[in-house]
Design an enzyme around this catalytic site. Structure first.
Site, short mmCIF file in Angstrom:
data_model
loop_
_atom_site.label_atom_id
_atom_site.label_comp_id
_atom_site.label_asym_id
_atom_site.label_seq_id
_atom_site.Cartn_x
_atom_site.Cartn_y
_atom_site.Cartn_z
CG HIS A 92 -2.23 -0.81 0.80
ND1 HIS A 92 -2.21 -2.18 0.68
CD2 HIS A 92 -3.48 -0.42 0.48
CE1 HIS A 92 -3.41 -2.59 0.32
NE2 HIS A 92 -4.21 -1.55 0.19
CG ASP A 157 -7.11 7.15 9.50
OD1 ASP A 157 -6.97 7.13 10.74
OD2 ASP A 157 -7.07 8.19 8.82
CD GLU A 249 -7.81 10.29 12.00
OE1 GLU A 249 -8.33 10.56 10.89
OE2 GLU A 249 -7.11 9.27 12.19
P1 FAD Z 1 4.39 -1.89 1.81
O1 FAD Z 1 3.89 -0.91 0.83
O2 FAD Z 1 4.32 -3.31 1.44
O3 FAD Z 1 5.90 -1.51 2.22
C1 FAD Z 1 6.24 -0.21 2.64
C2 FAD Z 1 7.74 -0.13 2.98
O4 FAD Z 1 7.99 -0.93 4.11
C3 FAD Z 1 8.64 -0.65 1.87
O5 FAD Z 1 9.84 0.06 1.89
C4 FAD Z 1 8.88 -2.09 2.28
O6 FAD Z 1 10.08 -2.59 1.76
C5 FAD Z 1 8.93 -1.95 3.79
N1 FAD Z 1 8.46 -3.17 4.45
C6 FAD Z 1 7.27 -3.82 4.29
N2 FAD Z 1 7.20 -4.90 5.10
C7 FAD Z 1 8.38 -4.92 5.78
C8 FAD Z 1 8.93 -5.78 6.75
N3 FAD Z 1 8.25 -6.83 7.19
N4 FAD Z 1 10.17 -5.49 7.22
C9 FAD Z 1 10.86 -4.41 6.79
N5 FAD Z 1 10.40 -3.56 5.86
C10 FAD Z 1 9.18 -3.81 5.36
N6 FAD Z 1 -0.36 5.33 7.30
C11 FAD Z 1 -0.55 5.83 8.53
O7 FAD Z 1 0.42 6.04 9.27
N7 FAD Z 1 -1.80 6.12 8.98
C12 FAD Z 1 -2.90 5.87 8.24
O8 FAD Z 1 -4.01 6.13 8.69
C13 FAD Z 1 -2.73 5.32 6.95
N8 FAD Z 1 -3.80 5.02 6.18
C14 FAD Z 1 -3.62 4.49 4.95
C15 FAD Z 1 -4.73 4.18 4.18
C16 FAD Z 1 -4.58 3.64 2.92
C17 FAD Z 1 -5.81 3.32 2.09
C18 FAD Z 1 -3.27 3.43 2.41
C19 FAD Z 1 -3.09 2.91 1.03
C20 FAD Z 1 -2.15 3.73 3.17
C21 FAD Z 1 -2.31 4.26 4.44
N9 FAD Z 1 -1.22 4.57 5.25
C22 FAD Z 1 -1.42 5.08 6.50
C23 FAD Z 1 0.15 4.41 4.77
C24 FAD Z 1 0.72 3.08 5.19
O9 FAD Z 1 0.96 3.05 6.59
C25 FAD Z 1 2.07 2.82 4.53
O10 FAD Z 1 1.97 2.96 3.14
C26 FAD Z 1 2.56 1.42 4.86
O11 FAD Z 1 3.86 1.24 4.41
C27 FAD Z 1 1.68 0.40 4.19
O12 FAD Z 1 1.95 -0.87 4.69
P2 FAD Z 1 2.17 -2.04 3.65
O13 FAD Z 1 2.16 -3.29 4.43
O14 FAD Z 1 1.26 -1.93 2.52
O15 FAD Z 1 3.67 -1.67 3.21
#
Ligand code: FAD
Length: 507
Positions: A92, A157, A249
Site C-alpha cells: 500500500h 485509519d 482527527e
Molecule cells: P508496503 O507498501 O508493502 O511496504 C512499505 C515499505 O515498508 C517498503 O519500503 C517495504 O520494503 C517496507 N516493508 C514492508 N514490510 C516490511 C517488513 N516486514 N520489514 C521491513 N520492511 C518492510 N499510514 C498511517 O500512518 N496512517 C494511516 O491512517 C494510513 N492510512 C492508509 C490508508 C490507505 C488506504 C493506504 C493505502 C495507506 C495508508 N497509510 C497510513 C500508509 C501506510 O501506513 C504505509 O503505506 C505502509 O507502508 C503500508 O503498509 P504495507 O504493508 O502496505 O507496506
C-alpha cells in the site's frame, strides 16, 4: 518438512546464482522449484499509488522467517550482493517503496499467519501483548485479539496494511496523540534493529505489540467549523484531555463532494449531510472527529463524557453529529469506503498522495498553501489534518519530525499531520493531469519544507540524495550510519530511493 526446507535452500541459492549472473539468464524462477517458494508475479511491481511500476527479477514467497534469513545470509556473504531486496507487506505504498527493480521482492504475506495473544492475569505484573508475524495485517491482529477482549492501542485509519509495513514508517491515526504512533507501541522485534527505518535496516519478521482492554462500543462525533483558528483551537483542546478523549482527527471540506468521500462509514441512517449554506457563507469548512470509548468510571456514561467535552468546544451549534458504533466497525471504517470505491471502479486508480508533518506555528500558512494549490471543484479524496504530540514519539527511531523551533521555550509540543489523499480518476485525469498533480505536490512539499512552515514529509518521497539529506536534517548522519551498519551494501528497500547502490566490489 525437512524436504521443504531443503528445497527452499536449494531454490534460494539457485535463484541468487541465477540473478547474479547477468539477469537475462533467468528463464523464470519457476523453473527452479515449487511455486510457493519462488515465482514471479505482476503484483510485485504494483502498489496502491499506481504511479511507479518497477519489475523485480524474482519474487520470494517465504514459508517462514528462516527462508528470509537464508536469502539474506547467502546474499550478504557472497559476491551476489548486486541484487536489491525489498520486503513487500500489503503493497500500500504510493511511490514504489516496496518494489525492487531487477531485484528480489519478498512477499511477506506468504508466511502462514500466526498470532499469539497473551492476556495479562489480574495477579500478574506484566502487560498484555501479541506476538505477530511481520506480514500479518492489522485487521487480522484486531480480530484475533478481540477474541480475548483486547486490542492494540495505536492504529492507522485503514487496517489492511501489514505490521512490518507500518512499523517501517510510523503508523498514525486518531489515537496517536494519546499513545504515540504504532512504532511507540512495540515491545520487541525479530530481525530488525531500528524502527521507523523505511525498510532500510532489515526485515521485520515478528513484532510484539502492546495490547489493552478493548471497549465494546465507541461514541463517534463529528463537529463542523467555518473558521480555521477555532477548528485547530478545539483540536488542540481535545488532545490536551487524554483522560477523556480516545481519538482525535479532522479534515478540510473544500467542497461537498469531499464530504461524501469521507462519510461512507458515518452511518447513513443519520441523514448525515450538513447544510452549511443556512448557517455560514464560508467557502471552506472544517470537521473535527473525536471519539470516546464506552469504558467509563462507574456511574458515568460515554454520553456524559461527550457532553462534558462538547461544552468546552466552539463548533457551529447546529452542525454536530454523533453515533454509537462497535469498536471493530469504528476501527474498520475505511474498509466501508474501500468497498464503496471498489464498487464504482475508483479504488485501483492512481493516488498522488502527499503527507506532511507541520509544526503548529506553520499550520495556518500550510493550510493556505494547500488551498491555493487545489481547485475545489476537481479535488477528489479527503484532506486529513489533526494534531499529534511530539513527546509521544521516541526520538531514537528514524522518523523525521519537524525540528522544534528555536527561541521561546524551544519545544513546540504540537505537530500536525496533514494528508492530502487525492485520487486521480483516469476518466477525468489522464497522464498529463497526473504529472501535473505530482509536480504540484512536489512544489507544495518544497515550499512547506523550507522557510517559515518547517514541515517534513511523512511516507516521504524525494527525487535525490540531497533532498533526503535535507529531510533527515541533523539526523542524517545517524540514519546513514545505521544504514552502513545494518545494510552496508545498500541492498534493502531500493524503492525508497534513498541510498545509491554500493556493490561488493566497491567495498
Ligand atoms: P508496503 O507498501 O508493502 O511496504 C512499505 C515499505 O515498508 C517498503 O519500503 C517495504 O520494503 C517496507 N516493508 C514492508 N514490510 C516490511 C517488513 N516486514 N520489514 C521491513 N520492511 C518492510 N499510514 C498511517 O500512518 N496512517 C494511516 O491512517 C494510513 N492510512 C492508509 C490508508 C490507505 C488506504 C493506504 C493505502 C495507506 C495508508 N497509510 C497510513 C500508509 C501506510 O501506513 C504505509 O503505506 C505502509 O507502508 C503500508 O503498509 P504495507 O504493508 O502496505 O507496506
Amino acid at each position: 518438512m525437512e524436504f521443504a526446507l531443503f528445497c527452499t535452500k536449494v531454490n534460494i541459492l539457485i535463484l541468487i546464482l541465477a540473478l547474479c549472473s547477468p539477469c537475462k539468464f533467468i528463464q523464470s524462477p519457476m523453473d527452479y522449484g515449487p511455486s510457493n517458494l519462488l515465482e514471479t508475479k505482476s503484483s510485485a511491481s504494483l502498489d496502491f499509488g499506481r504511479i511507479v511500476f518497477n519489475s523485480p527479477s524474482a519474487v520470494l514467497r517465504p514459508q517462514s522467517p528462516r527462508d528470509i534469513s537464508l536469502l539474506l545470509t547467502f546474499h550478504s556473504a557472497s559476491s551476489f550482493s548486486k541484487v536489491a531486496v525489498a520486503a513487500r507487506g500489503a503493497g500500500h505504498s504510493i511511490y514504489g517503496q516496496a518494489q525492487a527493480i531487477d531485484g528480489i521482492v519478498i512477499e511477506m504475506d506468504s508466511i502462514p499467519s500466526d498470532i499469539y495473544v497473551h492476556k495479562k492475569r489480574d495477579d500478574e505484573s506484566g502487560v498484555s501483548y501479541a506476538d505477530v508475524g511481520g506480514g500479518v495485517l492489522w485487521v487480522e491482529l484486531l480480530e484475533e485479539s478481540l477474541k480475548l477482549g483486547l486490542a492494540p492501542r495505536s492504529w492507522t485509519d485503514y487496517l489492511y496494511l501489514s505490521i512490518g509495513g507500518t512499523l517501517s514508517n510510523g503508523g498514525i491515526s486518531g489515537q496517536t496523540f494519546k499513545y504515540g504512533p504504532q512504532i511507540s507501541n512495540v515491545l520487541q522485534l525479530d530481525v530488525v534493529t531500528v524502527l521507523g527505518g523505511l525498510g532500510q535496516f532489515g526485515i521485520i519478521t515478528r513484532a510484539r505489540i502492546l495490547l489493552q482492554d478493548a471497549p465494546q462500543k465507541v461514541k463517534w462525533i463529528r463537529a463542523f467549523y467555518d473558521d480555521f483558528d477555532t477548528f485547530t483551537g478545539d483540536q488542540e483542546l481535545l488532545v490536551s484531555m487524554p483522560e477523556l478523549v480516545d481519538y482525535v482527527e479532522g479534515f478540510i471540506v473544500p467542497n461537498e463532494q469531499s464530504l461524501l468521500s469521507t462519510s461512507v462509514a458515518f452511518p447513513a441512517h443519520l441523514g448525515f449531510m450538513p447544510d452549511f449554506h443556512h448557517v455560514s457563507s464560508a467557502k471552506v469548512y472544517y470537521c473535527i472527529e473525536f471519539a470516546v470509548h464506552d469504558f467509563q468510571a462507574e456511574g458515568t456514561s460515554a454520553e456524559q463524557v461527550v457532553e462534558k467535552i462538547s461544552k468546552q468546544m466552539s463548533y457551529m451549534p447546529s452542525l454536530v453529529y454523533s453515533v454509537e458504533v462497535s469498536y471493530f466497525d469504528f476501527l474498520n471504517r475505511v474498509r466501508m469506503e474501500e468497498m464503496n470505491l471498489r464498487s464504482r471502479g475508483l479504488w485501483e486508480i492512481p493516488h498522488p498522495w502527499l503527507n506532511m508533518f507541520v509544526p503548529k506555528s506553520g499550520i495556518k500558512e500550510f493550510k493556505d498553501l494547500l488551498l491555493e494549490n487545489i481547485s475545489p471543484n476537481d479535488f477528489e479524496g479527503p484532506i486529513l489534518i489533526y494534531p499529534l504530540l511530539r513527546d509521544k514519539w521516541d526520538a531514537n527511531t528514524s522518523v523525521a519530525l519537524p525540528d522544534a523551533p528555536t527561541g521561546g521555550d524551544g519545544v513546540e509540543q504540537v505537530v500536525y499531520i496533514v494528508g492530502m489523499l487525492r485520487s486521480a480518476n483516469p476518466a477525468s485525469c489522464a497522464a498529463g493531469c497526473l504529472d501535473d498533480i505530482l509536480r504540484r505536490n512536489r512544489q507544495i512539499a518544497e515550499a512547506a519544507s523550507a522557510g517559515r512552515i518547517g514541515g517534513k514529509q511523512y511516507l516521504a518521497h524525494h527525487p535525490s540524495l540531497l533532498h533526503w539529506r535535507d529531510h533527515f536534517g541533523r539526523h542524517w548522519n545517524r540514519f546513514a550510519a545505521r544504514k552502513n551498519l545494518f545494510d552496508p551494501l545498500g541492498v534493502l528497500a531500493p524503492g525508497q530511493g534513498i541510498f545509491p547502490r554500493v556493490h561488493a566490489s566497491a567495498l
